[in-house]
Design a protein around this motif. Structure first.
Motif, PDB file in Angstrom:
ATOM      1  N   UNK A  93       0.841  -1.205   0.000  1.00  0.00           N
ATOM      2  CA  UNK A  93       0.000   0.000   0.000  1.00  0.00           C
ATOM      3  C   UNK A  93       0.879   1.259   0.000  1.00  0.00           C
ATOM      4  N   UNK A  94       1.932   1.231   0.800  1.00  0.00           N
ATOM      5  CA  UNK A  94       2.846   2.388   0.871  1.00  0.00           C
ATOM      6  C   UNK A  94       3.598   2.588  -0.441  1.00  0.00           C
ATOM      7  N   UNK A  95       3.902   1.503  -1.135  1.00  0.00           N
ATOM      8  CA  UNK A  95       4.657   1.584  -2.394  1.00  0.00           C
ATOM      9  C   UNK A  95       3.770   1.939  -3.589  1.00  0.00           C
ATOM     10  N   UNK A  96       2.481   1.755  -3.460  1.00  0.00           N
ATOM     11  CA  UNK A  96       1.555   1.968  -4.563  1.00  0.00           C
ATOM     12  C   UNK A  96       1.709   3.357  -5.186  1.00  0.00           C
ATOM     13  N   UNK A  97       1.934   3.359  -6.517  1.00  0.00           N
ATOM     14  CA  UNK A  97       2.052   4.606  -7.258  1.00  0.00           C
ATOM     15  C   UNK A  97       3.317   5.396  -6.999  1.00  0.00           C
ATOM     16  N   UNK A  98       4.288   4.796  -6.350  1.00  0.00           N
ATOM     17  CA  UNK A  98       5.494   5.511  -5.942  1.00  0.00           C
ATOM     18  C   UNK A  98       6.744   4.870  -6.514  1.00  0.00           C
ATOM     19  N   UNK A  99       7.833   5.608  -6.377  1.00  0.00           N
ATOM     20  CA  UNK A  99       9.158   5.095  -6.733  1.00  0.00           C
ATOM     21  C   UNK A  99       9.872   4.688  -5.457  1.00  0.00           C
ATOM     22  N   UNK A 100      10.493   3.517  -5.474  1.00  0.00           N
ATOM     23  CA  UNK A 100      11.313   3.071  -4.350  1.00  0.00           C
ATOM     24  C   UNK A 100      12.721   2.804  -4.867  1.00  0.00           C
ATOM     25  N   UNK A 101      13.675   2.964  -3.986  1.00  0.00           N
ATOM     26  CA  UNK A 101      15.083   2.815  -4.344  1.00  0.00           C
ATOM     27  C   UNK A 101      15.679   1.609  -3.634  1.00  0.00           C
ATOM     28  N   UNK A 102      16.414   0.822  -4.385  1.00  0.00           N
ATOM     29  CA  UNK A 102      17.174  -0.296  -3.823  1.00  0.00           C
ATOM     30  C   UNK A 102      18.656   0.019  -3.942  1.00  0.00           C
ATOM     31  N   UNK A 103      19.398  -0.385  -2.949  1.00  0.00           N
ATOM     32  CA  UNK A 103      20.850  -0.390  -3.033  1.00  0.00           C
ATOM     33  C   UNK A 103      21.292  -1.808  -2.710  1.00  0.00           C
ATOM     34  N   UNK A 104      21.982  -2.428  -3.642  1.00  0.00           N
ATOM     35  CA  UNK A 104      22.497  -3.781  -3.442  1.00  0.00           C
ATOM     36  C   UNK A 104      24.010  -3.729  -3.576  1.00  0.00           C
ATOM     37  N   UNK A 105      24.699  -4.134  -2.527  1.00  0.00           N
ATOM     38  CA  UNK A 105      26.163  -4.138  -2.559  1.00  0.00           C
ATOM     39  C   UNK A 105      26.672  -5.555  -2.694  1.00  0.00           C
ATOM     40  N   UNK A 106      27.820  -5.656  -3.347  1.00  0.00           N
ATOM     41  CA  UNK A 106      28.418  -6.944  -3.674  1.00  0.00           C
ATOM     42  C   UNK A 106      29.897  -6.904  -3.364  1.00  0.00           C
ATOM     43  N   UNK A 107      30.378  -7.985  -2.760  1.00  0.00           N
ATOM     44  CA  UNK A 107      31.802  -8.130  -2.471  1.00  0.00           C
ATOM     45  C   UNK A 107      32.253  -9.503  -2.972  1.00  0.00           C
ATOM     46  N   UNK A 108      33.415  -9.526  -3.614  1.00  0.00           N
ATOM     47  CA  UNK A 108      34.060 -10.790  -3.943  1.00  0.00           C
ATOM     48  C   UNK A 108      35.424 -10.775  -3.259  1.00  0.00           C
ATOM     49  N   UNK A 109      35.573 -11.637  -2.272  1.00  0.00           N
ATOM     50  CA  UNK A 109      36.785 -11.726  -1.467  1.00  0.00           C
ATOM     51  C   UNK A 109      37.582 -12.959  -1.863  1.00  0.00           C
ATOM     52  N   UNK A 110      38.859 -12.758  -2.195  1.00  0.00           N
ATOM     53  CA  UNK A 110      39.774 -13.875  -2.410  1.00  0.00           C
ATOM     54  C   UNK A 110      40.386 -14.177  -1.052  1.00  0.00           C
ATOM     55  N   UNK A 166       3.035   0.694 -10.042  1.00  0.00           N
ATOM     56  CA  UNK A 166       1.790   1.212 -10.580  1.00  0.00           C
ATOM     57  C   UNK A 166       0.839   1.415  -9.397  1.00  0.00           C
ATOM     58  N   UNK A 167      -0.276   2.076  -9.627  1.00  0.00           N
ATOM     59  CA  UNK A 167      -1.291   2.234  -8.580  1.00  0.00           C
ATOM     60  C   UNK A 167      -1.876   0.856  -8.282  1.00  0.00           C
ATOM     61  N   UNK A 168      -1.858   0.470  -7.015  1.00  0.00           N
ATOM     62  CA  UNK A 168      -2.332  -0.850  -6.622  1.00  0.00           C
ATOM     63  C   UNK A 168      -3.579  -0.712  -5.754  1.00  0.00           C
ATOM     64  N   UNK A 169      -4.657  -1.364  -6.168  1.00  0.00           N
ATOM     65  CA  UNK A 169      -5.838  -1.363  -5.299  1.00  0.00           C
ATOM     66  C   UNK A 169      -5.739  -2.544  -4.335  1.00  0.00           C
ATOM     67  N   UNK A 170      -6.562  -2.510  -3.287  1.00  0.00           N
ATOM     68  CA  UNK A 170      -6.485  -3.545  -2.258  1.00  0.00           C
ATOM     69  C   UNK A 170      -6.744  -4.944  -2.808  1.00  0.00           C
ATOM     70  N   UNK A 171      -7.649  -5.059  -3.762  1.00  0.00           N
ATOM     71  CA  UNK A 171      -7.952  -6.373  -4.328  1.00  0.00           C
ATOM     72  C   UNK A 171      -6.737  -6.944  -5.069  1.00  0.00           C
ATOM     73  N   UNK A 172      -6.035  -6.092  -5.825  1.00  0.00           N
ATOM     74  CA  UNK A 172      -4.824  -6.544  -6.535  1.00  0.00           C
ATOM     75  C   UNK A 172      -3.745  -6.965  -5.553  1.00  0.00           C
TER      76      UNK A 172
END
Length: 192
Positions: A93-110, A128-134
């Motif tokens: 419900x909070x995300x409906x119709x909004x933009x959200x940001x992800x940050x994904x970090x990656x490490x490769x350790x030898x 997209x706009x999300x109704x409760x039924x969806x």
């Protein structure tokens, strides 16, 4: 060196690594994921990706260890995994119709040399706009209670979006494979 270890218990990250067709092991790292005072979300994910890889270095001494961490931001605030239906419904419900940001970090350790490669991948999701039924139909079908943002982009969750923006859609699932492939090639692995 072809001994790969994924420092994660996530079945989603394991499924992503399997797509590369390389043999690997996985183990859950024991890492305190509490944010530090003044730490930005990107700093947090970078630190945790490295900490997760380092947490397994004593156990896997001649390996390439993959650590990853992700945070979802809504209005600049971190959003965690919902854990249950009611929390997932509230998140969507909070995300409906909004933009959200992800940050994904990656490490490769030898772990043999102690050298590591570390990067952070931003990714933006426009809902997209999300109704409760969806929302209810989606949650009943996929039950994404262990996923930040309450969706599985690799499944029906894609139907919740209007647009995606970023270099690697796999980072949305929790592991940027394009960057991982670059890192593995830097370590001498031949892909494909």
């Amino acid at each position: 060196m072809s001994n790969l270890v994924l420092a994660s218990s996530s079945p989603y990250r394991r499924a992503l690594i399997e797509r590369l067709g390389l043999p690997f092991q996985h183990a859950a790292p024991d890492v305190d994921e509490t944010p530090r005072v003044g730490e930005t979300p990107t700093q947090l994910t970078l630190r945790l990706a490295l900490d997760k890889a380092r947490a397994l270095a004593d156990r896997f001494t001649s390996h390439l260890i993959i650590g990853s961490d992700q945070v979802l931001l809504l209005d600049g605030q971190p959003v965690s995994k919902p854990g249950d239906h009611a929390s997932a419904r509230d998140q969507l419900r909070r995300c409906s119709g909004r933009n959200v940001q992800f940050t994904t970090s990656l490490c490769l350790l030898n772990s043999a040399t102690g050298q590591y490669q570390l990067t952070s991948e931003p990714f933006s999701v426009s809902f997209r706009e999300l109704d409760d039924a969806s929302i209810e139909r989606y949650l009943e079908r996929e039950k994404p209670y262990d996923c930040a943002g309450s969706f599985k982009a690799e499944g029906l969750g894609i139907s919740l979006f209007r647009a995606l923006q970023g270099d690697d859609p796999n980072s949305l699932i929790g592991l940027p494979l394009i960057r991982l492939c670059e890192m593995l090639r830097n370590e001498g692995l031949q892909l494909p």
